[in-house]
Design a protein around this motif. Structure first.
Motif, PDB file in Angstrom:
ATOM      1  N   LYS A 111      20.968  30.420  32.423  1.00 11.88           N
ATOM      2  CA  LYS A 111      21.589  29.173  32.865  1.00 11.88           C
ATOM      3  C   LYS A 111      22.299  29.407  34.197  1.00 11.88           C
ATOM      4  O   LYS A 111      23.088  30.343  34.316  1.00 11.88           O
ATOM      5  CB  LYS A 111      22.605  28.701  31.819  1.00 11.88           C
ATOM      6  CG  LYS A 111      23.298  27.397  32.167  1.00 11.88           C
ATOM      7  CD  LYS A 111      24.258  26.981  31.068  1.00 11.88           C
ATOM      8  CE  LYS A 111      24.935  25.655  31.405  1.00 11.88           C
ATOM      9  NZ  LYS A 111      25.871  25.230  30.327  1.00 11.88           N
ATOM     10  N   PRO A 112      22.002  28.559  35.207  1.00  5.65           N
ATOM     11  CA  PRO A 112      22.694  28.722  36.492  1.00  5.65           C
ATOM     12  C   PRO A 112      24.202  28.528  36.326  1.00  5.65           C
ATOM     13  O   PRO A 112      24.652  27.533  35.754  1.00  5.65           O
ATOM     14  CB  PRO A 112      22.086  27.615  37.363  1.00  5.65           C
ATOM     15  CG  PRO A 112      20.798  27.252  36.697  1.00  5.65           C
ATOM     16  CD  PRO A 112      21.025  27.461  35.239  1.00  5.65           C
ATOM     17  N   THR A 116      27.916  28.684  38.403  1.00  3.96           N
ATOM     18  CA  THR A 116      28.640  28.760  39.677  1.00  3.96           C
ATOM     19  C   THR A 116      30.111  28.499  39.425  1.00  3.96           C
ATOM     20  O   THR A 116      30.466  27.565  38.709  1.00  3.96           O
ATOM     21  CB  THR A 116      28.111  27.712  40.676  1.00  3.96           C
ATOM     22  OG1 THR A 116      28.217  26.412  40.086  1.00  3.96           O
ATOM     23  CG2 THR A 116      26.666  27.961  41.049  1.00  3.96           C
ATOM     24  N   THR A 157      32.281  25.326  35.549  1.00  8.10           N
ATOM     25  CA  THR A 157      31.363  25.595  36.652  1.00  8.10           C
ATOM     26  C   THR A 157      31.424  24.455  37.668  1.00  8.10           C
ATOM     27  O   THR A 157      31.940  23.367  37.380  1.00  8.10           O
ATOM     28  CB  THR A 157      29.914  25.729  36.148  1.00  8.10           C
ATOM     29  OG1 THR A 157      29.451  24.445  35.677  1.00  8.10           O
ATOM     30  CG2 THR A 157      29.819  26.749  35.018  1.00  8.10           C
ATOM     31  N   THR A 170      28.895  22.884  38.601  1.00  5.95           N
ATOM     32  CA  THR A 170      27.996  21.860  38.062  1.00  5.95           C
ATOM     33  C   THR A 170      28.764  20.878  37.191  1.00  5.95           C
ATOM     34  O   THR A 170      28.486  19.667  37.211  1.00  5.95           O
ATOM     35  CB  THR A 170      26.865  22.507  37.253  1.00  5.95           C
ATOM     36  OG1 THR A 170      26.139  23.401  38.094  1.00  5.95           O
ATOM     37  CG2 THR A 170      25.913  21.452  36.708  1.00  5.95           C
ATOM     38  N   VAL A 181      25.812  31.533  43.075  1.00  5.56           N
ATOM     39  CA  VAL A 181      25.010  31.095  41.939  1.00  5.56           C
ATOM     40  C   VAL A 181      24.349  32.296  41.277  1.00  5.56           C
ATOM     41  O   VAL A 181      23.741  33.136  41.930  1.00  5.56           O
ATOM     42  CB  VAL A 181      23.919  30.095  42.393  1.00  5.56           C
ATOM     43  CG1 VAL A 181      23.117  29.626  41.188  1.00  5.56           C
ATOM     44  CG2 VAL A 181      24.546  28.918  43.119  1.00  5.56           C
ATOM     45  N   LYS A 182      24.484  32.363  39.959  1.00  4.41           N
ATOM     46  CA  LYS A 182      23.835  33.431  39.215  1.00  4.41           C
ATOM     47  C   LYS A 182      23.288  32.863  37.907  1.00  4.41           C
ATOM     48  O   LYS A 182      23.750  31.821  37.424  1.00  4.41           O
ATOM     49  CB  LYS A 182      24.809  34.563  38.930  1.00  4.41           C
ATOM     50  CG  LYS A 182      26.006  34.170  38.080  1.00  4.41           C
ATOM     51  CD  LYS A 182      26.917  35.365  37.826  1.00  4.41           C
ATOM     52  CE  LYS A 182      28.114  34.958  36.957  1.00  4.41           C
ATOM     53  NZ  LYS A 182      28.993  36.114  36.678  1.00  4.41           N
ATOM     54  N   LEU A 183      22.301  33.546  37.361  1.00  5.09           N
ATOM     55  CA  LEU A 183      21.718  33.140  36.089  1.00  5.09           C
ATOM     56  C   LEU A 183      22.343  33.968  34.968  1.00  5.09           C
ATOM     57  O   LEU A 183      22.284  35.191  34.988  1.00  5.09           O
ATOM     58  CB  LEU A 183      20.203  33.335  36.107  1.00  5.09           C
ATOM     59  CG  LEU A 183      19.404  32.379  36.991  1.00  5.09           C
ATOM     60  CD1 LEU A 183      17.935  32.771  37.012  1.00  5.09           C
ATOM     61  CD2 LEU A 183      19.548  30.943  36.500  1.00  5.09           C
TER      62      LEU A 183
END
Length: 377
Positions: free
Chosen positions: A143-144, A146, A180, A182, A239-241
């Motif tokens: 899941k992205p 941030t 996040t 998002t 941004v990381k997964l």
């Protein structure tokens, strides 16, 4: 001529085929929910159809149910013995001619709680499917994530007027924690023109800021535009997964499903309050367009994520209290439970006619929206 045919074939493959795959899976699971609970309740089922209209192919199972794929792939239905049509409207002549022994297996003679369970099972199956699909993506691809750290504050923006500064970390909006960037975008996008109360962390202490997101028209990445609320800040490029284990992935899948439901209800509520324009509602043409773009850019994971969102949307739509939809049936059963007897046939028929008209009007409206957005007229 050959080039034109080749181009048409490519359009069908990259747009129509992915859309049909996504829609078929979502519809199949919805109808399977109805089917399984009906079978558990001892209801006799005559037809399980994916699509409407003329049958393309099918087979009969050992219980006498006809499983079929039909020519118009825009939905599906489970038809019980004693139904007049796929919307579970009772056939008075058939029901009147049944014996007491035959009535034991007919849907319309089942206790009201069993009928309600059968109807609710379709949307519920859609929500379960969404959780599973989201979890599959979050557990394999990730899941992205941030951090809600403000990197840039745009001049003249709502954020600048509110006093945001680079380096601020947004920790809550209207008292609800955000984890996040998002999360921040989701809240702000559906709050244009509304006052939001932010809690931000600055230099090790929390301060309160008040901002009103501005309505802006931005590209949607599909050749069109969308109108959303904009705060006027940019995030830090971190941004990381994040991958989750099985339990964590299910938890995140449930959270994401809840977020989609909340955003949808918020948007619909804003339409009724006059805060949003209904021209942002989309229909089957838009689904096909989005499916094609997602299949080309995001591959299988992108389509799985899209199927999850579509599954939530279909499940939620079916719960709206409109006769002919599952929610309309549930309203009728609630009235029956309160009164101790069902509504009369004439009242039910009138309700279904009104519901059918509303569904057709909605379909025409969203299709018109799709055409306008895709052609720019």
């Amino acid at each position: 001529m050959l080039e034109t045919l080749s181009s048409a074939g490519e359009v069908a493959f990259f747009y129509v085929v992915p859309a049909l795959v996504v829609l078929t899976v979502v519809v199949f699971i919805h109808e399977l929910g109805h089917f399984l609970v009906a079978r558990w309740c001892g209801v006799e089922i005559s037809t399980f159809s994916i699509g409407f209209g003329r049958e393309l192919f099918g087979f009969d199972d050992r219980h006498g149910t006809r499983w079929r794929v039909s020519a118009i792939p825009l939905g599906g239905y489970v038809k019980f013995v004693g139904d007049e049509n796929g919307a579970s409207f009772p056939d008075p002549e058939v029901l009147a001619a049944t014996t007491p022994e035959e009535r034991a297996g007919l849907f319309h003679f089942k206790p009201v709680w069993q009928r309600a369970a059968v109807v609710f099972a379709g949307p519920f199956a859609n929500f379960i499917l969404a959780v599973v699909l989201f979890a599959a993506v979050f557990g394999t691809i990730g899941k992205p994530v941030t951090t809600p750290l403000v990197e840039i504050v745009n001049p003249g923006s709502a954020a600048e007027e509110a006093g945001f500064k680079p380096g601020d970390t947004i920790v809550a909006i209207d008292g609800s924690r955000v984890e996040t960037f998002t999360d921040v975008q989701r809240v702000v996008a559906l709050a244009s023109g509304e006052t939001l109360h932010f809690t931000v962390e600055r230099d090790g202490r929390e301060i309160a800021l008040t901002a009103t997101p501005q309505r802006q028209e931005i590209p949607d990445g599909l050749g069109g535009t969308q109108r959303i609320g904009v705060l006027g800040v940019s995030r830090a490029a971190d941004v990381k997964l994040e991958r989750f284990g099985p339990i964590g992935a299910i938890g995140e899948g449930m959270r994401e499903t809840y977020v989609v439901v909340e955003r949808t209800l918020t948007y619909v509520g804003r339409i009724f309050r006059g805060r949003e324009n209904a021209d942002q509602l989309s229909g089957p043409l838009r689904v096909a367009q989005v499916s094609g773009v997602v299949a080309e850019s995001g591959g299988i994971p992108g389509l799985v994520h899209l199927a999850a969102i579509l599954s939530v949307s279909i499940g939620l739509l079916n719960l709206f209290p409109v006769p002919m939809l599952d929610g309309g049936h549930l309203v009728f059963y609630l009235i029956e439970a309160i009164r101790g007897r069902p509504l009369g046939p004439r009242a039910q028929e009138m309700g279904f006619r009104i519901g059918f008209a509303l569904v057709i009007m909605l379909f025409v409206f969203v299709t018109f929206n799709d055409i306008v957005r895709m052609t720019g007229i």
